[in-house]
Scaffold this active site. Sequence first.
Site, short mmCIF file in Angstrom:
data_model
loop_
_atom_site.label_atom_id
_atom_site.label_comp_id
_atom_site.label_asym_id
_atom_site.label_seq_id
_atom_site.Cartn_x
_atom_site.Cartn_y
_atom_site.Cartn_z
N ASN A 9 0.88 -1.17 0.00
CA ASN A 9 0.00 0.00 0.00
C ASN A 9 0.91 1.22 0.00
O ASN A 9 1.49 1.57 1.03
CB ASN A 9 -0.90 -0.02 1.24
N LYS A 11 0.21 4.24 -0.24
CA LYS A 11 -0.38 5.45 0.36
C LYS A 11 -0.13 6.65 -0.55
O LYS A 11 -0.11 6.48 -1.77
CB LYS A 11 0.14 5.65 1.79
N HIS A 94 -9.27 1.65 4.90
CA HIS A 94 -8.00 1.75 5.63
C HIS A 94 -8.18 2.65 6.86
O HIS A 94 -8.95 3.61 6.82
CB HIS A 94 -6.92 2.32 4.71
N GLU A 96 -6.44 4.93 7.98
CA GLU A 96 -6.17 6.35 7.72
C GLU A 96 -7.41 7.02 7.12
O GLU A 96 -7.68 8.19 7.38
CB GLU A 96 -4.95 6.48 6.80
N GLU A 166 -5.28 -4.81 10.44
CA GLU A 166 -4.21 -3.83 10.68
C GLU A 166 -4.47 -3.12 12.01
O GLU A 166 -5.25 -2.16 12.05
CB GLU A 166 -4.18 -2.79 9.56
N GLY A 172 2.73 2.34 10.74
CA GLY A 172 3.66 3.44 10.60
C GLY A 172 4.39 3.82 11.88
O GLY A 172 5.04 4.86 11.94
N SER A 212 3.65 -2.09 10.18
CA SER A 212 5.10 -2.16 10.37
C SER A 212 5.68 -3.52 10.00
O SER A 212 6.66 -3.97 10.60
CB SER A 212 5.49 -1.77 11.80
#
Length: 250
Positions: A9, A11, A94, A96, A166, A172, A212
């Site tokens: 991904n 991003k 996601h 985010e 996730e 991250g 991660s």
Amino acid sequence: MKNKIIAGNWKMNKTRAEAAALIEELLPLVADTPNTVIICVPFTDLDTALSLTAGSNIRVGAQNCHWKESGAYTGEIAPSMLKEMGVEYVVIGHSERRTYFGETDATVLARTKAALAAGLRPIVCIGETLAERQSGRMEEVLTRQVQEGFKDVTPDELKNIVVAYEPVWAIGTGVTATDEQANDAIKFVRGVFADKFGGKAAEELYIQYGGSMNDANAAGLLSMSDVDGGLIGGASLVAKKFAAIVHAHE
Ligand code: 13P
């Protein structure tokens, strides 16, 4: 055990020129894997990714799509637009997007249904925050995300979906879930899918771990019984690191 699905991904990273350079470097490094390799790139890199990967074993995905087929939705992209280009996968829900763009279980479901109707394969993301885990609400949150986010999904549609577990606290941050934490959570999620769709469908469902994951920890995570692959952010932006993850469990 199933072969793994390893998805990058990207991003909001990589201009077209940068995307081309990364893909050119990646192509020979992953050409001989039995695992499925997917790169989920920004909309502006889709054309580049599709033409450079044509005839290769790298599949291409987008990172979002809208639930309507067309209309006055400035800034949005319809699933049919992606499908027509040759895009196969699309990341949906996601964390985010849930955190910064108001995504909810209901919009995740709507986007997933529309993507499926257009013939795309959604990679649907779920996962708990640190506060939710620490307050003992992880199972409640994951159960809700599956029950609400997959409410109208049919058993036949589920065959075309990949789920990505996730944990938000691992994204991250450099803090990876341990092999056991990832496996236990995915096992739990698989059980929720089994309740809703039956044991066989849940067994066949691909559930990735994301957060991660890198070239150093991928082998351990991917060797766990319930971890069917990875959704990789930062490490997917470096060809050698992503290739090492692709080959970490074959
Ligand atoms: P990182 O691998 O950068 O933690 O990102 C994970 C992720 O969010 C993939 O979708």
